[in-house]
Motif scaffolding. Sequence first.
Motif, PDB file in Angstrom:
ATOM      1  N   GLU B  79       0.983  -1.200   0.023  1.00 41.49           N
ATOM      2  CA  GLU B  79      -0.062  -0.154  -0.085  1.00 41.49           C
ATOM      3  C   GLU B  79       0.877   1.240  -0.011  1.00 41.49           C
ATOM      4  OE1 GLU B  79      -3.571  -0.552   0.106  1.00 41.49           O
ATOM      5  OE2 GLU B  79      -3.506   1.979  -0.333  1.00 41.49           O
ATOM      6  N   LYS B  82       1.751   2.353  -3.475  1.00 34.94           N
ATOM      7  CA  LYS B  82       0.606   2.730  -4.256  1.00 34.94           C
ATOM      8  C   LYS B  82       0.610   4.069  -3.746  1.00 34.94           C
ATOM      9  CE  LYS B  82      -1.961  -1.550  -4.621  1.00 34.94           C
ATOM     10  NZ  LYS B  82      -3.073  -2.304  -4.306  1.00 34.94           N
ATOM     11  N   ARG B  83       0.613   4.465  -2.296  1.00 38.52           N
ATOM     12  CA  ARG B  83       0.715   6.000  -1.954  1.00 38.52           C
ATOM     13  C   ARG B  83       1.921   6.686  -2.399  1.00 38.52           C
ATOM     14  NH1 ARG B  83       0.116   7.090   4.063  1.00 38.52           N
ATOM     15  NH2 ARG B  83       0.016   9.087   3.505  1.00 38.52           N
ATOM     16  N   ALA B  86       1.261   7.666  -5.972  1.00 37.52           N
ATOM     17  CA  ALA B  86       0.020   8.798  -6.102  1.00 37.52           C
ATOM     18  C   ALA B  86       0.926  10.230  -5.782  1.00 37.52           C
ATOM     19  CB  ALA B  86      -0.960   8.753  -5.057  1.00 37.52           C
ATOM     20  N   ARG B  87       1.795  10.286  -4.687  1.00 34.63           N
ATOM     21  CA  ARG B  87       2.382  11.535  -4.403  1.00 34.63           C
ATOM     22  C   ARG B  87       3.157  11.859  -5.624  1.00 34.63           C
ATOM     23  NH1 ARG B  87       3.999  12.222   1.815  1.00 34.63           N
ATOM     24  NH2 ARG B  87       1.915  11.639   2.498  1.00 34.63           N
TER      25      ARG B  87
END
Lengths: 232, 232
Positions: B79, B82-83, B86-87
């Motif tokens: 996860e 994935k974060r 996104a950033r």
Amino acid sequence: MKLVSFDVWNTLLDIGVMLSFLSKGLGEVTGIEEEETAGGVSLARERIKGMRSKGTGNPERALEESQELLAELLGINVELVKRATARAVLRVGDEIVLPGAKEALEGVKRKDLKVTVTGNVMFWPGSYTRLLLERFGLMDHIDKTFFADEVKAFKPMREMFEKPLKAFNVRPEEAIHIGDTYAEDFEGALKAGLWAVWINPKAEGVRRIHERGFEVPSVGGILEVLEEIEKS
Amino acid sequence: MKLVSFDVWNTLLDIGVMLSFLSKGLGEVTGIEEEETAGGVSLARERIKGMRSKGTGNPERALEESQELLAELLGINVELVKRATARAVLRVGDEIVLPGAKEALEGVKRKDLKVTVTGNVMFWPGSYTRLLLERFGLMDHIDKTFFADEVKAFKPMREMFEKPLKAFNVRPEEAIHIGDTYAEDFEGALKAGLWAVWINPKAEGVRRIHERGFEVPSVGGILEVLEEIEKS
């Protein structure tokens, strides 16, 4: 209780805001009047919700089906639907975060519970919703995210709720799910054996409506529900 | 010629810029030193490229496999990968657009050819790459996009090139693909029957290196190649 599962749209983020930016984006990339694109979005949404509640539709292609249906209703290429969702994601502001959403997540984390997001998808992929959760600081309080297009199942299907249980190694009765859609969120979670909280904006307060179920007027109600369960 | 297919990373967008923001994002969400996250990203990338050139790896899970490998190398939860992606997507600036990329796309559209993007994915989904193409104005000159995680195949697999051909109802010999990776882009396109252009930054100019193949020093070379094909 060990795990709290949050629906996203109309639980943490405002779907109305997103759909309005989507309709605007569709107008820009197609030249169609925004009133018409908004109508198409509403109609597509209604049809897809209907399909899903009847259990029709292919869970492997739930996202693509929704994009194709919207494209067909507007008579446009599906790539333009994808472009419009990208524009919407890039442009929405923090008015998309529902009042009390951040406080609810923080409150749950303060109780030392695990937090997951368990979300259906329509028109845009789960990855875009994850991007919005990151952009507006909600991901700081979320441990894991499960979106229908990645899980290849959607609420109210049992598989959709079982995925986070498995990931956190938690039994259904140790988990509670909160969301605004009665069939997808409330009934779906109960059927999968979890506790369930239905966000009903017309509710006057927190109220027990099932052996393992509650209704609350907004997402903040989850904290009161957790306290009530602890007491009993 | 009817269709021009562009690879994305190191053809239209600078992978180095994106990976540097990814490494920074990983550092932030994990607390690991950025030097270490950057090392993990490089190592994961090398291994995945190796796997794909050997044809191993599951095309149905190519994205997930790359995210899991990176997470494993860094000893973190997937996860967080994935974060971090996104950033990175939220923060990169227009320095990510390669010099000449927009002009190449515009030049091709001026010739009234169809334009597709045919891209592999690693670490982040195709939807994020599509978002970047939209954000920096490149999508205005692109008719369709095909990403490996959505097609469930990756370059150099034949299926990956056949998908856009079918979507535009074009025969392989009416299409040309341009990209920087010799095995994935150049050899892959040739094997699928398309014309192919290899971006080799060390090339001194546009040069024919195969019956249906050229090398060019940068993406802008596609316009010269198209003129050469028209003449012959």
